[in-house]
Every structure is written in structure tokens, then in C-alpha cells.
Design a protein around this motif. Structure first.
Motif, PDB file in Angstrom:
ATOM      1  N   SER A  97       0.819  -1.221   0.000  1.00  0.00           N
ATOM      2  CA  SER A  97       0.000   0.000   0.000  1.00  0.00           C
ATOM      3  C   SER A  97       0.851   1.269   0.000  1.00  0.00           C
ATOM      4  N   ASP A  98       2.123   1.163   0.399  1.00  0.00           N
ATOM      5  CA  ASP A  98       2.995   2.330   0.338  1.00  0.00           C
ATOM      6  C   ASP A  98       3.421   2.660  -1.090  1.00  0.00           C
ATOM      7  N   ARG A  99       3.178   1.758  -2.030  1.00  0.00           N
ATOM      8  CA  ARG A  99       3.518   1.977  -3.440  1.00  0.00           C
ATOM      9  C   ARG A  99       2.355   2.559  -4.240  1.00  0.00           C
ATOM     10  N   ALA A 100       1.205   2.694  -3.590  1.00  0.00           N
ATOM     11  CA  ALA A 100       0.008   3.208  -4.266  1.00  0.00           C
ATOM     12  C   ALA A 100      -0.701   4.188  -3.343  1.00  0.00           C
ATOM     13  N   GLU A 101      -1.636   4.907  -3.913  1.00  0.00           N
ATOM     14  CA  GLU A 101      -2.437   5.832  -3.114  1.00  0.00           C
ATOM     15  C   GLU A 101      -3.812   6.002  -3.741  1.00  0.00           C
ATOM     16  N   ALA A 102      -4.770   6.314  -2.881  1.00  0.00           N
ATOM     17  CA  ALA A 102      -6.121   6.637  -3.338  1.00  0.00           C
ATOM     18  C   ALA A 102      -6.175   8.149  -3.532  1.00  0.00           C
ATOM     19  N   VAL A 103      -6.638   8.583  -4.678  1.00  0.00           N
ATOM     20  CA  VAL A 103      -6.679  10.007  -5.017  1.00  0.00           C
ATOM     21  C   VAL A 103      -8.096  10.372  -5.427  1.00  0.00           C
ATOM     22  N   VAL A 104      -8.617  11.437  -4.812  1.00  0.00           N
ATOM     23  CA  VAL A 104      -9.918  11.974  -5.191  1.00  0.00           C
ATOM     24  C   VAL A 104      -9.679  13.360  -5.772  1.00  0.00           C
ATOM     25  N   ILE A 105     -10.122  13.544  -7.010  1.00  0.00           N
ATOM     26  CA  ILE A 105      -9.982  14.837  -7.679  1.00  0.00           C
ATOM     27  C   ILE A 105     -11.293  15.592  -7.509  1.00  0.00           C
ATOM     28  N   SER A 106     -11.195  16.793  -6.964  1.00  0.00           N
ATOM     29  CA  SER A 106     -12.402  17.608  -6.780  1.00  0.00           C
ATOM     30  C   SER A 106     -12.264  18.911  -7.566  1.00  0.00           C
ATOM     31  N   HIS A 107     -13.386  19.545  -7.772  1.00  0.00           N
ATOM     32  CA  HIS A 107     -13.429  20.835  -8.467  1.00  0.00           C
ATOM     33  C   HIS A 107     -14.471  21.697  -7.780  1.00  0.00           C
ATOM     34  N   SER A 122     -10.923  10.712   5.607  1.00  0.00           N
ATOM     35  CA  SER A 122     -10.433   9.790   4.585  1.00  0.00           C
ATOM     36  C   SER A 122      -8.915   9.739   4.541  1.00  0.00           C
ATOM     37  N   LYS A 123      -8.413   8.591   4.122  1.00  0.00           N
ATOM     38  CA  LYS A 123      -6.977   8.429   3.895  1.00  0.00           C
ATOM     39  C   LYS A 123      -6.624   8.723   2.439  1.00  0.00           C
ATOM     40  N   ALA A 124      -7.600   9.129   1.681  1.00  0.00           N
ATOM     41  CA  ALA A 124      -7.362   9.471   0.271  1.00  0.00           C
ATOM     42  C   ALA A 124      -6.738  10.853   0.180  1.00  0.00           C
ATOM     43  N   ARG A 125      -5.878  11.027  -0.811  1.00  0.00           N
ATOM     44  CA  ARG A 125      -5.316  12.347  -1.067  1.00  0.00           C
ATOM     45  C   ARG A 125      -6.320  13.110  -1.924  1.00  0.00           C
ATOM     46  N   ILE A 126      -6.635  14.313  -1.501  1.00  0.00           N
ATOM     47  CA  ILE A 126      -7.594  15.161  -2.211  1.00  0.00           C
ATOM     48  C   ILE A 126      -6.794  16.145  -3.074  1.00  0.00           C
TER      49      ILE A 126
END
Length: 189
Positions: A97-107, A122-126
Motif C-alpha cells: 500500500s505504500d507503493r500506491a495511493e487513493a486520489v480523489v480529484i475535486s473541483h 479519509s486516507k485518500a489524497r484530495i
């Protein structure tokens, strides 16, 4: 008697050469002429050509594989399932899991309540960006889906959104399977 022995030796050499060369020649012909269906093992839809999302990358970020979701204006059941899926897939990677990440793109049009909830819990990067930048990245194509992006910020795979929770879980298994394959094959990230 010696003529018979020479003929046997010649035929043995020819058989020996044929046994080793014939499969190589047939394989080459099969590849060149497309005689068989080259199987793809990815479960997501391959995006050709890959979409470039490097405009969202900051210089201090290390290269990682990304599970990407674009937050819509209204977060319905499909949105909830997608957010849940990317976080569960990321968690299921375990030691990788350190080689990947969850990303949420917002506008600006993204649902503000959901965005605030994500920032808090959330642990996702915004990543906040403009709608024009999202349109530029996705080339005005559909942003409804969960995407996998490589370490060079190329969006390469797309998975459909599901309103049914059980189907979303099944699709999450497909995402996890594909992400594990690329992590296994990748030396970066």
C-alpha cells in the motif's frame, strides 16, 4: 550397408532439425499473421492512448500508482461505492500500500459536504483543481469511473461505477487484481 547407414544418419539429422526448428517457424508465422487471439488479462477497460494527468502532480510527491476518482457535483450511491472501493482496494494491498495511493480529484462544482467529509475522515489524497483542467486531462470524455494511473501520471485503466453495493464489491476485486499485477510488474512506485 554403408549407404543405408548414411541414409539413416541423414534422416535422423533432418528429423532432429525439424523437431527444433518447426515449432519456432510456426510460432513466428502465428505471431506475424495473427492466427490466435492475444489474450489480455486486465479486467478494466484499457485507455488508449493513456490520459496525462501530470498537471495535477506537485514536485514533492514521490511516484506512486494511483486509484483515481473524480468527485461529481452530487455524490449518489455510485459515488459512495466508488469512494469506498478505492479506499478498500488501497487497504487490501497490504505491504504494497505504500507503493500506491487513493486520489480523489475535486473541483468547484463537487459536493462541498462530501468533500469536507473526505478531508476529515479519509486516507485518500484530495486534489483540488478546476473543471477546465479536468476536461483537459480527460479530453472531454466521461469522468464517471474509477481509474488507475501509473507512476508517470498516465491514466491507463477505467472501471465502471456501480449503484449496487454487491456489484461494486465484485468490481473492487477486479481493480485489486489489476493493481496487484501492475505493482508486481513495476519496479517504480
Amino acid at each position: 550397408m554403408s549407404n543405408t547407414k548414411k541414409k539413416n544418419n541423414k534422416s535422423m539429422v533432418l528429423i532432429f532439425v525439424a523437431v527444433f526448428l518447426l515449432p519456432v517457424i510456426l510460432a513466428k508465422l502465428a505471431l506475424d499473421n495473427g492466427w490466435f487471439n492475444q489474450a489480455a488479462t486486465n479486467k478494466g477497460a484499457l485507455i488508449q492512448p493513456p490520459l496525462d494527468m501530470s498537471s495535477l502532480q506537485t514536485s514533492e510527491q514521490e511516484p506512486k500508482w494511483k486509484l483515481v476518482y473524480v468527485l461529481p457535483a452530487e455524490c449518489d450511491k455510485r459515488c459512495e461505492n466508488a469512494l469506498y472501493s478505492i479506499l478498500q482496494v488501497w487497504s487490501a494491498l497490504g505491504k504494497h500500500s505504500d507503493r500506491a495511493e487513493a486520489v480523489v480529484i475535486s473541483h468547484l462544482a463537487s459536493q462541498p459536504e462530501k468533500l469536507a467529509e473526505l478531508k476529515e475522515n479519509s486516507k485518500a489524497r484530495i486534489i483540488e483543481t478546476s473543471e477546465q483542467n479536468i476536461k483537459k486531462i480527460f479530453k472531454n470524455s466521461d469522468t464517471e469511473g474509477v481509474f488507475i494511473a501509473d507512476t508517470l501520471n498516465n491514466v491507463i485503466l477505467k472501471y465502471p461505477l456501480q449503484a449496487d453495493t454487491e456489484q461494486a464489491v465484485l468490481d473492487s476485486r477486479d481493480i485489486l487484481s489489476d493493481l496487484r499485477k501492475v505493482l508486481k510488474l513495476s519496479r517504480i512506485g
